[in-house]
Structures are given as structure tokens and as C-alpha cells.
Design a protein around this motif. Structure first.
Motif, short mmCIF file in Angstrom:
data_model
loop_
_atom_site.label_atom_id
_atom_site.label_comp_id
_atom_site.label_asym_id
_atom_site.label_seq_id
_atom_site.Cartn_x
_atom_site.Cartn_y
_atom_site.Cartn_z
N VAL A 20 34.97 12.98 66.71
CA VAL A 20 33.52 13.05 66.58
C VAL A 20 32.99 13.94 67.70
O VAL A 20 33.61 14.09 68.74
CB VAL A 20 32.86 11.65 66.65
N VAL A 21 31.83 14.53 67.42
CA VAL A 21 31.17 15.39 68.39
C VAL A 21 29.80 14.77 68.66
O VAL A 21 29.03 14.54 67.72
CB VAL A 21 31.01 16.82 67.85
N ASP A 22 29.52 14.50 69.91
CA ASP A 22 28.25 13.88 70.28
C ASP A 22 27.28 14.96 70.74
O ASP A 22 27.22 15.30 71.93
CB ASP A 22 28.48 12.84 71.38
N LEU A 23 26.54 15.54 69.79
CA LEU A 23 25.51 16.51 70.12
C LEU A 23 24.52 16.57 68.98
O LEU A 23 24.81 16.13 67.87
CB LEU A 23 26.10 17.89 70.42
N ASP A 24 23.33 17.08 69.26
CA ASP A 24 22.33 17.12 68.20
C ASP A 24 22.51 18.36 67.33
O ASP A 24 23.13 19.34 67.73
CB ASP A 24 20.91 17.02 68.77
N ARG A 25 21.97 18.27 66.12
CA ARG A 25 22.15 19.32 65.12
C ARG A 25 21.64 20.68 65.60
O ARG A 25 22.28 21.71 65.38
CB ARG A 25 21.47 18.92 63.82
N SER A 26 20.50 20.70 66.29
CA SER A 26 19.94 21.98 66.73
C SER A 26 20.87 22.69 67.72
O SER A 26 20.98 23.91 67.71
CB SER A 26 18.55 21.80 67.33
N LYS A 27 21.52 21.91 68.58
CA LYS A 27 22.46 22.51 69.54
C LYS A 27 23.61 23.18 68.78
O LYS A 27 24.01 24.29 69.11
CB LYS A 27 22.99 21.44 70.50
N LEU A 28 24.10 22.50 67.75
CA LEU A 28 25.20 23.06 66.98
C LEU A 28 24.73 24.28 66.16
O LEU A 28 25.43 25.30 66.12
CB LEU A 28 25.79 22.00 66.05
N GLU A 29 23.56 24.20 65.56
CA GLU A 29 23.06 25.31 64.73
C GLU A 29 22.84 26.58 65.54
O GLU A 29 22.93 27.68 65.02
CB GLU A 29 21.78 24.89 64.02
N ASN A 30 22.55 26.42 66.84
CA ASN A 30 22.32 27.59 67.70
C ASN A 30 23.59 28.06 68.40
O ASN A 30 23.56 29.05 69.12
CB ASN A 30 21.24 27.28 68.73
N ALA A 31 24.68 27.35 68.20
CA ALA A 31 25.94 27.69 68.87
C ALA A 31 26.58 28.92 68.23
O ALA A 31 26.33 29.23 67.06
CB ALA A 31 26.90 26.52 68.77
N PRO A 32 27.41 29.64 69.00
CA PRO A 32 28.15 30.75 68.41
C PRO A 32 28.95 30.25 67.21
O PRO A 32 29.52 29.16 67.25
CB PRO A 32 29.08 31.20 69.54
N SER A 33 28.97 31.05 66.14
CA SER A 33 29.68 30.64 64.93
C SER A 33 30.25 31.87 64.23
O SER A 33 29.96 33.00 64.60
CB SER A 33 28.74 29.88 64.00
N PHE A 34 31.02 31.60 63.19
CA PHE A 34 31.56 32.68 62.38
C PHE A 34 31.88 32.12 61.00
O PHE A 34 31.92 30.90 60.80
CB PHE A 34 32.80 33.32 63.03
N THR A 35 32.09 33.01 60.05
CA THR A 35 32.50 32.61 58.70
C THR A 35 33.94 33.09 58.50
O THR A 35 34.46 33.88 59.29
CB THR A 35 31.60 33.23 57.62
N SER A 36 34.54 32.65 57.42
CA SER A 36 35.92 33.08 57.15
C SER A 36 35.98 34.58 56.91
O SER A 36 36.99 35.22 57.18
CB SER A 36 36.52 32.31 55.98
N ALA A 37 34.89 35.17 56.44
CA ALA A 37 34.86 36.61 56.18
C ALA A 37 34.74 37.43 57.46
O ALA A 37 35.14 38.60 57.48
CB ALA A 37 33.71 36.95 55.24
N ASP A 38 34.18 36.85 58.52
CA ASP A 38 34.01 37.60 59.76
C ASP A 38 34.65 36.87 60.95
O ASP A 38 34.04 36.71 62.00
CB ASP A 38 32.54 37.90 60.03
N ALA A 39 35.88 36.44 60.75
CA ALA A 39 36.60 35.72 61.81
C ALA A 39 36.69 36.58 63.07
O ALA A 39 36.93 37.78 62.99
CB ALA A 39 37.99 35.34 61.33
N PRO A 40 36.48 35.97 64.22
CA PRO A 40 36.48 36.74 65.48
C PRO A 40 37.89 37.14 65.91
O PRO A 40 38.89 36.55 65.48
CB PRO A 40 35.87 35.75 66.48
N ASN A 41 37.91 38.12 66.78
CA ASN A 41 39.16 38.51 67.43
C ASN A 41 39.27 37.64 68.68
O ASN A 41 38.59 37.89 69.67
CB ASN A 41 39.10 40.00 67.78
N TRP A 42 40.11 36.63 68.62
CA TRP A 42 40.20 35.66 69.71
C TRP A 42 40.75 36.27 71.00
O TRP A 42 40.57 35.71 72.07
CB TRP A 42 41.03 34.45 69.30
N SER A 43 41.41 37.39 70.89
CA SER A 43 41.92 38.03 72.11
C SER A 43 40.82 38.82 72.82
O SER A 43 40.99 39.24 73.96
CB SER A 43 43.10 38.95 71.79
N GLU A 44 39.69 38.99 72.18
CA GLU A 44 38.56 39.69 72.79
C GLU A 44 37.86 38.74 73.77
O GLU A 44 37.26 37.74 73.38
CB GLU A 44 37.59 40.14 71.69
N ARG A 45 37.96 39.07 75.03
CA ARG A 45 37.43 38.19 76.07
C ARG A 45 35.92 37.97 75.98
O ARG A 45 35.43 36.91 76.31
CB ARG A 45 37.78 38.72 77.45
#
Length: 179
Positions: A20-45
């Protein structure tokens, strides 16, 4: 959408059998995110740094005085309820035993049984056995009441000799703690 979260934001809920994650929805909605179509390059610092910065700025959000996301004052731990995985209250944390050399908590001494302090006994549990459950607001140990009733214990006026290695060995052996 996928939201990368720091591991420390997750708490395992034994009753639900999931994290479980203890945080409010607005915090999560404003967090960095991505979709399966635009997966990040995790090696990019820079991407990882952006995630770290976002969550680092919120480390004290919703925490009580004397706490951080990783630390809790001992007076907050003492008195905290202890439950089994079914959510049944077994007792509460009476005090902690801290290894002077490592600085690590070695045991949580749990008060168990009795009424208004009469007949109460204290069970030292290896700290590693306890997991904090945010939904219960207490620690969970994967033991049943009968195992606890037969565990090494002591009465309030009969404190053990913690320097006696055979005593701590008996605790470790009973709980099958391997160091």
C-alpha cells in the motif's frame, strides 16, 4: 499511467497480501509518470533525478513532530499496538532494546496479557520480526497467540540479565532468528 515511487513509500499490508502507498491522490497525480508507449530511459540520470527530487521534497508531508519518512522517535514506538496477520491485537510495544555497538534495534519488548498491568508479561521479539502496517497503525508479527504464550518472557519486577548471552541465545533460538 505508471508512477515510479521510492521503495520507502511502500508498506506491505499483511492482511491484504499486497503493498500500500500512504499518500493523497493529488500528490500521485502530480508525480512524474509515463505510459507504456513512452517508457523512460532509466539509464538517463536526469529522469531519475527528477523522480528523486519530487519525492524528496515531500519527505516530511503528513508526519508527526519527531519523525521523518525513515525515522521514528522511540516514544512513538513505545505503546504502539502489535497485531497478528489476522488483525487481532496481541499486545503493545513496551520498550526497545538497542545494540550499543551497531545502534540497531535488537528487540521490541512486547507487553502481553494481564489487566491494568497486573499479570502482564513481557516478550522480547527480535525487531526484524515486526513490520509496520499503516492501515492498522501498529506492528504486525506473523505468530499466533499460543506461540507467544510459550515464548521467552519475564514479569515486570523480574527483568532479565540482558548481558547473559545464554538468555539472548534462548530468545533467538525460540524465534529461529539467524544472524
Amino acid at each position: 499511467k505508471y508512477y515510479p515511487l521510492p521503495w520507502t513509500r511502500l508498506t506491505y499490508d499483511t492482511r491484504m497480501g499486497s503493498y500500500v502507498v500512504d499518500l493523497d491522490r493529488s500528490k500521485l497525480e502530480n508525480a512524474p509518470s509515463f505510459t507504456s508507449a513512452d517508457a523512460p530511459n532509466w539509464s538517463e540520470r536526469s529522469y531519475a533525478a527528477r523522480i528523486d527530487e519530487y519525492w524528496r521534497n515531500d519527505r516530511t508531508g503528513g508526519l508527526a513532530v519527531g519523525e521523518t519518512d525513515r525515522l521514528s522517535s522511540s516514544d512513538k514506538v513505545e505503546g504502539t499496538p502489535v497485531y497478528n496477520p489476522k488483525g487481532e491485537r496481541l499486545g503493545k510495544v513496551h520498550h526497545l532494546m538497542i545494540d550499543k555497538y551497531t545502534g540497531q534495534v535488537a528487540y521490541a519488548v512486547m507487553s502481553f496479557g494481564g489487566f491494568l498491568g497486573i499479570g502482564e508479561k513481557y516478550n522480547p521479539l527480535p525487531w526484524k520480526m515486526l513490520a509496520y502496517d499503516t492501515r492498522l497503525g501498529g506492528y504486525v508479527v506473523d505468530i499466533d497467540r499460543s506461540k507467544l504464550e510459550n515464548a521467552p518472557s519475564f514479569a515486570s519486577g523480574d527483568a532479565p540479565d540482558w548481558s547473559d548471552r545464554s538468555y539472548t541465545a534462548r530468545i533467538e533460538e525460540y524465534w529461529l532468528v539467524i544472524y
